[in-house]
Design a protein around this motif. Structure first.
Motif, short mmCIF file in Angstrom:
data_model
loop_
_atom_site.label_atom_id
_atom_site.label_comp_id
_atom_site.label_asym_id
_atom_site.label_seq_id
_atom_site.Cartn_x
_atom_site.Cartn_y
_atom_site.Cartn_z
N SER A 15 -0.03 1.62 -5.72
CA SER A 15 -0.86 1.29 -4.95
C SER A 15 -1.91 2.32 -4.48
O SER A 15 -3.02 2.41 -4.35
CB SER A 15 -0.55 0.36 -3.85
N ALA A 16 -1.06 3.61 -4.10
CA ALA A 16 -1.81 4.64 -3.57
C ALA A 16 -2.47 5.41 -4.47
O ALA A 16 -3.71 5.79 -4.44
CB ALA A 16 -0.55 5.65 -3.30
N ILE A 73 0.97 9.78 0.23
CA ILE A 73 1.99 8.88 -0.24
C ILE A 73 2.54 9.34 -1.74
O ILE A 73 3.84 9.33 -1.73
CB ILE A 73 1.40 7.64 -0.24
N GLY A 93 0.70 -1.22 -0.21
CA GLY A 93 -0.17 0.08 0.06
C GLY A 93 0.78 1.27 0.18
O GLY A 93 0.07 2.33 -0.39
N LEU A 94 2.32 1.30 0.51
CA LEU A 94 2.79 2.16 0.28
C LEU A 94 3.47 2.58 -1.08
O LEU A 94 4.08 3.65 -1.16
CB LEU A 94 4.10 2.08 1.32
N ASP A 128 -3.71 8.57 0.63
CA ASP A 128 -3.16 8.11 -0.95
C ASP A 128 -2.22 9.37 -1.46
O ASP A 128 -1.37 9.29 -2.04
CB ASP A 128 -4.16 7.60 -1.88
N ASP A 187 -5.63 2.78 -5.50
CA ASP A 187 -6.56 2.62 -4.32
C ASP A 187 -7.32 4.38 -3.95
O ASP A 187 -8.51 4.09 -3.80
CB ASP A 187 -5.94 2.52 -2.96
N GLY A 188 -6.61 5.42 -4.10
CA GLY A 188 -7.21 6.68 -4.15
C GLY A 188 -8.20 6.60 -5.23
O GLY A 188 -9.34 7.02 -4.91
#
Length: 257
Positions: free
Chosen positions: A215-216, A238, A210-211, A235, A219-220
């Motif tokens: 992914s950010a 990051i 997730g980092l 997000d 997911d965002g």
């Protein structure tokens, strides 16, 4: 004896800086759109993935229509393919063949060249987003959320991936950049929450993955477009960190020769 001073046109000298940047950005965009390999990476692959995984039940994407889960992730993949993979490979080979060295000696300053490259990336991304959005709507996509949040995510995602792409292109050899950029693309495609939900990787893996910037971004976009969430500050934070670190490192370690 008298002499007359003539007026010559065009007036010799460098063009205004905005015009030079615009001309270089247009050239960069044309070169990108004429490159078959780059078009495969930036347009064809995301489009095929969106159409295939939305139509065939291969991956469990949870409740709701598969396209509602996949479309935000594919948009994130499109940003990564252009701002990171495509830009890293193209810039790496320009550096190898001395193109960047020659451009750096032109009236266009180095920061102007990087600005033109960034503008070219943004133009390509706009075309990608339009194409993928049309296809997603045709597949039954029902997006929600705040357009401003989507725009901020895309901008910060572009900045983050551009910095990382330029860092790779400016420090590695062209062949190493080609291999590494494609490898990272494949790894993040599988483990970046683009197609496979992060919760499939377990609790520890989910927190670590997730980092990552992909992914950010995915997911965002998914929180906003699928779930109608507000501003995804986590997000965005990051992506902002990756953007600052990547661009700063690229500016510090980029080698023009």
């Amino acid at each position: 004896m008298t002499t007359a001073t003539g007026t010559y046109a065009p007036k010799p000298g460098a063009a205004p800086l905005p015009r030079m940047i615009a001309a270089q950005a247009a050239l960069e965009t044309k070169m990108l759109l004429r490159n078959g390999e780059q078009l495969l990476l930036t347009v064809v692959i995301p489009t095929l993935l969106l159409a295939l995984f939305s139509s065939v039940d291969i991956v469990d994407t949870g409740k709701g229509k598969a396209v509602d889960f996949l479309a935000p992730g594919i948009l994130a993949l499109a940003v990564m393919s252009t701002a990171f993979t495509g830009q890293a490979i193209a810039t790496g080979f320009e550096r190898r063949y001395g193109v960047l060295k020659r451009l750096a000696s032109s009236p266009l300053p180095r920061w102007g060249l990087m600005t033109a490259k960034t503008a070219s990336v943004l133009v390509t991304e706009v075309l990608q987003v339009i194409l993928l959005t049309v296809i997603a709507f045709a597949l039954g996509w029902s997006p929600h959320g705040n357009p401003l949040a989507v725009l901020l995510l895309l901008i910060l995602g572009t900045a983050a991936f551009s910095g990382l792409g330029l860092l790779m292109a400016g420090t590695l050899k062209a062949e190493a950049t080609l291999a590494a950029a494609n490898l990272v693309f494949l790894l993040l495609l599988v483990g970046g929450g683009v197609i496979v939900p992060l919760d499939k990787f377990g609790s520890a893996g989910q927190h670590i993955l997730g980092l990552l910037p992909i992914s950010a971004l995915s997911d965002g976009l998914r929180d906003v477009l699928q779930h109608g969430a507000g501003m995804p500050w986590g997000d965005l934070g990051i992506l902002a960190v990756w953007a600052v670190v990547g661009l700063a490192a690229a500016g510090r370690f980029f080698r023009w020769e």
